[in-house]
Design an enzyme around this catalytic site. Structure first.
Site, PDB file in Angstrom:
ATOM      1  N   ASN A 117       0.683  -1.306   0.127  1.00 14.83           N
ATOM      2  CA  ASN A 117       0.048  -0.020   0.113  1.00 14.83           C
ATOM      3  C   ASN A 117       0.920   1.149   0.147  1.00 14.83           C
ATOM      4  OD1 ASN A 117      -2.400   1.599   0.146  1.00 14.83           O
ATOM      5  ND2 ASN A 117      -1.878   1.846   2.458  1.00 14.83           N
ATOM      6  N   HIS A 119       0.596   5.195   1.563  1.00 14.40           N
ATOM      7  CA  HIS A 119       0.125   5.905   2.340  1.00 14.40           C
ATOM      8  C   HIS A 119       0.703   7.317   2.396  1.00 14.40           C
ATOM      9  CE1 HIS A 119      -2.452   7.003   5.667  1.00 14.40           C
ATOM     10  NE2 HIS A 119      -1.401   7.266   6.574  1.00 14.40           N
TER      11      HIS A 119
HETATM   12  C1  GRF Z   1      -2.999   8.852  -2.447  1.00 11.01           C
HETATM   13  O1  GRF Z   1      -2.561   9.912  -1.557  1.00 11.01           O
HETATM   14  C2  GRF Z   1      -2.485   7.718  -1.695  1.00 11.01           C
HETATM   15  O2  GRF Z   1      -1.367   7.911  -0.825  1.00 11.01           O
HETATM   16  C3  GRF Z   1      -3.697   7.365  -0.916  1.00 11.01           C
HETATM   17  O3  GRF Z   1      -4.734   7.482  -1.765  1.00 11.01           O
HETATM   18  C4  GRF Z   1      -4.317   8.555  -2.660  1.00 11.01           C
HETATM   19  C5  GRF Z   1      -4.681   7.833  -3.888  1.00 11.01           C
HETATM   20  O4  GRF Z   1      -4.481   8.826  -5.197  1.00 11.01           O
HETATM   21  N1  GRF Z   1      -3.680   6.038  -0.299  1.00 11.01           N
HETATM   22  P1  GRF Z   1      -4.664   8.338  -6.522  1.00 11.01           P
HETATM   23  O5  GRF Z   1      -5.958   7.507  -6.556  1.00 11.01           O
HETATM   24  O6  GRF Z   1      -3.240   7.270  -6.888  1.00 11.01           O
HETATM   25  O7  GRF Z   1      -4.485   9.347  -7.402  1.00 11.01           O
END
Ligand code: GRF
Length: 217
Positions: A117, A119
């Protein structure tokens, strides 16, 4: 139902799970497109939100897409459908990229060490949502992003890679989020590549020269 597929020893089959705009999925896909020798193959973009913007992008990228709303379903039942789809496509690694749905413990256990993941904080700081505002309000010097292995507890598994981003004076959460996101797009592809290279090396495939075990510790 898909039939058996040849497993390439030097490529790890990755599914990217999204719920929203999909910019990290795009970064993972572009990283691979720029250098096809990289040790992973994105074989599926999957979503619990059929209308997710990122799915439009996934289709444009030519990625196979699986989308099903989780609404009205038990978490475990939905995850069983997802699991079946991943297995039908011989997926080896699941890359969460803005997947806004908690995974069931059974799913996480079945895929132990094989779910990553991204984050938007320097874990273990600021698990959960609204990370940028919380970092600014705490007066932190740095925000950042983390790629980690997923375990049953939220945003809690072993860290694979991190990138700090200095917080500017009077910066808004929105401006910081944008700069952290740019860093996510650098960090995640490289972390996925490194993680997959270790897997390939452990099964004796590829010519990576890396002999270490997968970094899931
Ligand atoms: C990102 O900020 C990621 O860190 C978090 O959710 C957001 C997803 O953005 N888990 P995207 O859909 O990849 O543009």
């Amino acid at each position: 139902m898909a039939g058996p597929r040849p497993i390439m020893a030097d490529k790890v089959r990755v599914a990217v799970l999204i719920s929203g705009r999909g910019s990290n999925m795009l970064a993972l896909s572009e990283h691979k497109r720029r250098e096809p020798d990289r040790p992973y193959e994105i074989v599926l973009a999957a979503s619990n939100v059929p209308e997710a913007r990122g799915l439009v992008l996934a289709r444009r990228l030519g990625l196979p897409v699986w989308a099903k709303s989780h609404k009205g379903m038990e978490r475990e039942a939905f995850d069983r459908l997802l699991d079946a789809e991943l297995r039908a496509r011989d997926v080896e690694i699941v890359a969460l990229a803005g997947y806004m749905r908690l995974l069931s413990d059974a799913f996480v256990a079945a895929w132990e060490g094989r779910i990553l993941n991204i984050h938007p904080s320097l874990l273990p700081a600021y698990k959960g949502l609204d990370t940028h505002r919380r970092a600014i309000e705490a007066g932190d010097a740095f925000a950042g992003c983390t790629v980690h292995v997923v375990t049953p507890a939220l945003d809690d598994g072993p860290v694979v890679a991190q990138a700090p981003v200095r917080i500017r004076p009077r910066e808004t959460p929105e401006a910081l989020a944008e700069r952290v996101l740019a860093e996510e797009h650098r960090l995640y592809p490289q972390a996925l590549e490194d993680y997959c290279r270790s897997i390939v090396a452990a099964r004796g495939g590829g010519d990576s020269g890396h002999e270490d075990a997968p970094p899931a510790e």
